[in-house]
Design a protein around this motif. Structure first.
Motif, PDB file in Angstrom:
ATOM      1  N   LYS A   1       0.828  -1.175  -0.052  1.00 28.25           N
ATOM      2  CA  LYS A   1       0.566  -0.088  -0.033  1.00 28.25           C
ATOM      3  C   LYS A   1       0.631   0.798  -0.040  1.00 28.25           C
ATOM      4  O   LYS A   1       2.231   1.265   0.252  1.00 28.25           O
ATOM      5  CB  LYS A   1      -0.999  -0.046   1.578  1.00 28.25           C
ATOM      6  CG  LYS A   1      -2.424  -1.257   1.054  1.00 28.25           C
ATOM      7  CD  LYS A   1      -2.880  -0.979   1.906  1.00 28.25           C
ATOM      8  CE  LYS A   1      -4.022  -2.084   2.305  1.00 28.25           C
ATOM      9  NZ  LYS A   1      -5.168  -1.823   3.271  1.00 28.25           N
TER      10      LYS A   1
ATOM     11  N   VAL B   1      -0.572   6.703   3.371  1.00 31.15           N
ATOM     12  CA  VAL B   1      -2.233   5.716   3.889  1.00 31.15           C
ATOM     13  C   VAL B   1      -1.672   4.845   5.089  1.00 31.15           C
ATOM     14  O   VAL B   1      -2.828   4.866   5.922  1.00 31.15           O
ATOM     15  CB  VAL B   1      -2.527   4.740   2.407  1.00 31.15           C
ATOM     16  CG1 VAL B   1      -4.242   3.821   3.602  1.00 31.15           C
ATOM     17  CG2 VAL B   1      -2.889   5.874   1.687  1.00 31.15           C
ATOM     18  N   VAL B   2      -0.555   4.183   5.281  1.00 30.80           N
ATOM     19  CA  VAL B   2      -0.475   3.042   5.963  1.00 30.80           C
ATOM     20  C   VAL B   2      -0.464   4.005   7.196  1.00 30.80           C
ATOM     21  O   VAL B   2      -0.982   3.461   8.689  1.00 30.80           O
ATOM     22  CB  VAL B   2       0.668   1.849   6.091  1.00 30.80           C
ATOM     23  CG1 VAL B   2       1.139   1.532   7.359  1.00 30.80           C
ATOM     24  CG2 VAL B   2       0.949   1.121   4.622  1.00 30.80           C
TER      25      VAL B   2
ATOM     26  N   GLN C   1      -1.325   6.700   7.733  1.00 32.00           N
ATOM     27  CA  GLN C   1      -2.951   7.651   8.840  1.00 32.00           C
ATOM     28  C   GLN C   1      -3.072   6.903   8.825  1.00 32.00           C
ATOM     29  O   GLN C   1      -3.955   7.010   9.934  1.00 32.00           O
ATOM     30  CB  GLN C   1      -2.809   7.882   7.106  1.00 32.00           C
ATOM     31  CG  GLN C   1      -1.795   9.332   6.731  1.00 32.00           C
ATOM     32  CD  GLN C   1      -2.542  10.101   5.514  1.00 32.00           C
ATOM     33  OE1 GLN C   1      -3.552   9.616   5.100  1.00 32.00           O
ATOM     34  NE2 GLN C   1      -1.945  10.836   4.976  1.00 32.00           N
ATOM     35  N   GLN C   2      -3.337   5.302   8.641  1.00 30.03           N
ATOM     36  CA  GLN C   2      -4.511   5.282   8.765  1.00 30.03           C
ATOM     37  C   GLN C   2      -4.265   4.207  10.505  1.00 30.03           C
ATOM     38  O   GLN C   2      -5.053   4.486  11.277  1.00 30.03           O
ATOM     39  CB  GLN C   2      -4.409   3.344   8.226  1.00 30.03           C
ATOM     40  CG  GLN C   2      -4.728   3.326   6.971  1.00 30.03           C
ATOM     41  CD  GLN C   2      -4.910   2.008   5.711  1.00 30.03           C
ATOM     42  OE1 GLN C   2      -4.399   1.336   6.598  1.00 30.03           O
ATOM     43  NE2 GLN C   2      -5.819   2.329   4.871  1.00 30.03           N
TER      44      GLN C   2
ATOM     45  N   MET D   1      -4.726   7.545  12.884  1.00 29.04           N
ATOM     46  CA  MET D   1      -6.002   7.106  12.684  1.00 29.04           C
ATOM     47  C   MET D   1      -6.530   6.208  13.973  1.00 29.04           C
ATOM     48  O   MET D   1      -8.007   6.089  14.825  1.00 29.04           O
ATOM     49  CB  MET D   1      -7.446   7.078  11.260  1.00 29.04           C
ATOM     50  CG  MET D   1      -7.231   7.796  10.968  1.00 29.04           C
ATOM     51  SD  MET D   1      -8.795   9.422  11.481  1.00 29.04           S
ATOM     52  CE  MET D   1      -9.980   8.757  10.483  1.00 29.04           C
ATOM     53  N   LEU D   2      -5.958   4.884  13.609  1.00 30.68           N
ATOM     54  CA  LEU D   2      -6.074   4.035  15.021  1.00 30.68           C
ATOM     55  C   LEU D   2      -5.893   4.398  16.279  1.00 30.68           C
ATOM     56  O   LEU D   2      -5.841   3.886  16.876  1.00 30.68           O
ATOM     57  CB  LEU D   2      -6.083   2.650  14.380  1.00 30.68           C
ATOM     58  CG  LEU D   2      -6.454   1.528  12.830  1.00 30.68           C
ATOM     59  CD1 LEU D   2      -6.646   0.835  12.521  1.00 30.68           C
ATOM     60  CD2 LEU D   2      -8.529   1.998  13.860  1.00 30.68           C
TER      61      LEU D   2
ATOM     62  N   PRO E   1       0.828   1.097  12.817  1.00 25.37           N
ATOM     63  CA  PRO E   1       0.709   0.620  11.781  1.00 25.37           C
ATOM     64  C   PRO E   1       0.901  -0.873  10.736  1.00 25.37           C
ATOM     65  O   PRO E   1       1.911  -1.287  11.612  1.00 25.37           O
ATOM     66  CB  PRO E   1       0.748   1.942  10.957  1.00 25.37           C
ATOM     67  CG  PRO E   1       2.093   2.763  11.387  1.00 25.37           C
ATOM     68  CD  PRO E   1       1.851   2.409  13.040  1.00 25.37           C
ATOM     69  N   ASN E   2       0.271  -0.915   9.960  1.00 23.49           N
ATOM     70  CA  ASN E   2       0.934  -2.575   9.604  1.00 23.49           C
ATOM     71  C   ASN E   2       2.383  -2.498   9.399  1.00 23.49           C
ATOM     72  O   ASN E   2       2.914  -1.181   8.913  1.00 23.49           O
ATOM     73  CB  ASN E   2      -0.125  -2.936   8.609  1.00 23.49           C
ATOM     74  CG  ASN E   2      -1.646  -3.357   8.580  1.00 23.49           C
ATOM     75  OD1 ASN E   2      -2.040  -2.982   9.208  1.00 23.49           O
ATOM     76  ND2 ASN E   2      -2.644  -3.052   7.611  1.00 23.49           N
TER      77      ASN E   2
ATOM     78  N   CYS F   1      -8.969   9.981  16.904  1.00 21.34           N
ATOM     79  CA  CYS F   1      -8.684   8.949  17.335  1.00 21.34           C
ATOM     80  C   CYS F   1     -10.615   7.836  16.642  1.00 21.34           C
ATOM     81  O   CYS F   1     -11.353   8.015  18.035  1.00 21.34           O
ATOM     82  CB  CYS F   1      -7.419   8.488  18.038  1.00 21.34           C
ATOM     83  SG  CYS F   1      -6.100   9.155  17.605  1.00 21.34           S
TER      84      CYS F   1
END
Length: 559
Positions: A169, A173-174, A176-177, A180-181, A185-186, A371
């Motif tokens: 990805k 974006v990774v 930012q995700q 947000m959580l 990230p991954n 979040c």
């Protein structure tokens, strides 16, 4: 013997010409562009320099002037950092966004113009904004001055080896995700060697790097860990390596079957192609010493050491890499590192200390209304989570702009506790602030970086901009100011720009603050930097213009 005025002027002219001839000007054009890159049978657009991944290598000699014009053609703001270059009095071109400059905006250009003074070896450059350095990075090769030999056997050939990470990805974006959580990230989908993952991944035929060697020849490998979040082991099957340089500083040579690099670190090794001609894997995988069962990219990247004349159908031999959690190997390897400390390359270790600093490294949890879970993981030094400003800290300092930062970063943590005891999982909130520590010019500084058990112990690679430092000692457990200084190496400690603080342990470093400006100190795990594991030193001017910050360049980007 008497000289005429004309003769004296002619001799002065010759000396000046010789000085100019010794120092060259290297010019580069870096265009920041989007490029469609295929890895692991997956194509995606990534941010690159001049369409290449990894980016172009900068070649120069000690004493050269380097001019890199950067033009930004992508949607993201951009800055570039020349990792490990001291940028003496010239922090304007150091590169960290909102520390020494505002970003280069879309459609704009900025020229990084700097001198390479008193440094030679392998360094690297990378984006220093958001997570863009995942794909925007490359090597810096600084050769010795013309006619100056290496302090080790001259290699027949040289090659850069850049270790990295790859996400399927978009890496922004990774990140930012995860933000947000409010959680990590991954992890990456693969590790890379010179931009390729190797034979254990899909589409391996086109995505495996190979280095051809001839039996009996010696190769200098310039190895760089450009990964965002992973410390990495590196080894070559059937071959030992002789370590001769770390972070562009010559060291006492020693032989090893594997090396360890934290993100940001470089290591030069001599490789003698003295084995039975065949095909041998070069391999890299994660060193992970965190106490929590968190996911990490445990996949092994491979490249091939290909002896000339051997068919590509021969199956390569795999090296025995240390286990991912092999703390003893990590400690032993780092303990072998010693500065060369020769008459030509002395280790000028500060023996007396003017300023003692003790910084605790901690994870934390803060409230986060934006979040999904209402909280987010954070990180801190001395319980302070650093907040990035909206204008460059160096600009604010140089121009006397008030209200951007304060100069009250504490020399010690707010409370003393058993830093590396049982994990602490309550009261994990941190203070927020853009707080700097002011350092007197030419003072000697000792900084002890202490990992803590706030949530979990973990290793942290810390990078100091604008300086090299000496790693006086490293240890496991709590630093003891009455006993541990007796363990310091005061003769030939390793000199680096990035130090790995061991999980549940500490590292003590020393440096002389003789480079005025605002200089970033941060964890080089990009995840932790994003969470606030960073601060900055404001080193005051000394006496006169030669000990003061240079004026800013005319094309410095505006905010």
């Amino acid at each position: 013997m008497a000289f005429s005025i004309q003769t004296t002027l002619f001799l002065a002219f010759l000396i000046t010409c010789c000085s100019i001839a010794d120092a060259d000007i290297k010019r580069y054009q870096f265009d920041i562009v989007m490029s469609n890159i295929s890895r692991l049978c997956h194509v995606k657009p990534i941010v690159t320099v001049n369409g290449s991944f990894p980016g172009p290598t900068i070649y120069a000699r000690e004493g050269d002037r380097v001019i890199v014009n950067v033009t930004n053609h992508v949607q993201y703001n951009m800055t570039l950092h020349w990792h490990g270059l001291k940028q003496i009095r010239n922090g304007w071109v150091d590169g960290p966004a909102y520390v020494t400059q505002c970003p280069i905006q879309t459609g704009s250009s900025f020229t990084y113009d700097f001198n390479i003074t008193g440094q030679r070896g392998t360094l690297w450059w990378h984006a220093h904004i958001m997570w863009l350095r995942a794909t925007v990075h490359g090597a810096i090769v600084i050769l010795p001055k013309a006619g100056v030999p290496y302090p080790f056997p001259k290699p027949d050939l040289e090659q850069e080896i850049i270790l990295g990470e790859w996400w399927h990805k978009d890496v922004e974006v990774v990140e930012q995700q995860g933000r947000m959580l409010g959680v990590p990230p991954n992890v990456s989908d693969a590790h890379l060697i010179n931009g390729k993952a190797g034979l254990y991944f899909p589409c391996a035929d086109t995505h495996t790097y190979a280095l051809e060697v001839q039996r009996g020849k010696t190769y200098l490998l310039r190895i760089i860990n450009a990964a965002l979040n992973d410390e990495l082991f590196f080894a070559i099957a059937g071959h030992n390596m002789t370590v001769v340089e770390i972070d562009a500083v010559y060291c006492k040579p020693f032989s090893t079957n594997a090396i360890l690099l934290s993100p940001g670190q470089t290591t030069n090794v001599l490789l003698v192609a003295n084995q039975l001609p065949s095909r041998y894997f070069m391999a890299a995988r994660t060193y992970d010493d965190t106490a929590l069962p968190l996911p990490f990219d445990n996949k092994t990247a491979t490249a091939i050491l290909q002896y000339k004349g051997i068919p590509t159908t021969v199956q390569p031999i795999m090296p025995k890499l240390p286990a991912p959690s092999n703390i003893s190997f990590a400690m032993d390897f780092n303990a072998k590192l010693r500065s060369l400390n020769s008459p030509q390359y002395p280790a000028n270790v500060p023996l007396n200390v003017d300023r003692n600093l003790f910084y605790t490294i901690g994870m934390g949890v803060n409230t986060c209304p934006a979040c999904i879970n209402g909280t987010q993981l954070t990180a801190s030094l001395n319980n302070i989570t650093f907040v990035m400003p909206q204008i460059g800290l160096l600009q604010a300092h140089y121009n006397g702009i008030k209200g951007v930062f304060t100069l009250d970063f504490p020399d010690n943590p707010p409370i003393t506790f058993n830093y590396t005891g049982a994990p602490l999982t309550a009261n994990l909130g941190t203070s927020l602030g853009t707080r700097l520590s002011k350092i007197k010019f030419n003072s000697t500084v000792e900084l002890v970086l202490q990992d803590t058990n706030l949530l979990s112990v973990e290793s942290h690679p810390f990078h100091l901009h604008g300086y090299n430092f000496f790693i006086m000692a490293r240890g496991i457990g709590n630093f003891d100011p009455t006993k541990d200084p007796a363990k310091y190496n005061l003769v030939d400690p390793p000199e680096r720009n990035t130090v790995g603080v061991p999980a549940g342990g500490w590292a003590a470093i020393r440096f002389r603050a003789n480079n005025p400006g605002v200089w970033f100190l941060h964890c080089h795990l990009e995840l932790h930097t994003t969470w606030g594991l960073k601060m900055a030193f404001l080193v005051e001017d000394g006496n006169g213009p030669d000990e003061s910050i240079l004026p800013p360049p005319k094309d410095l980007p505006a905010c």
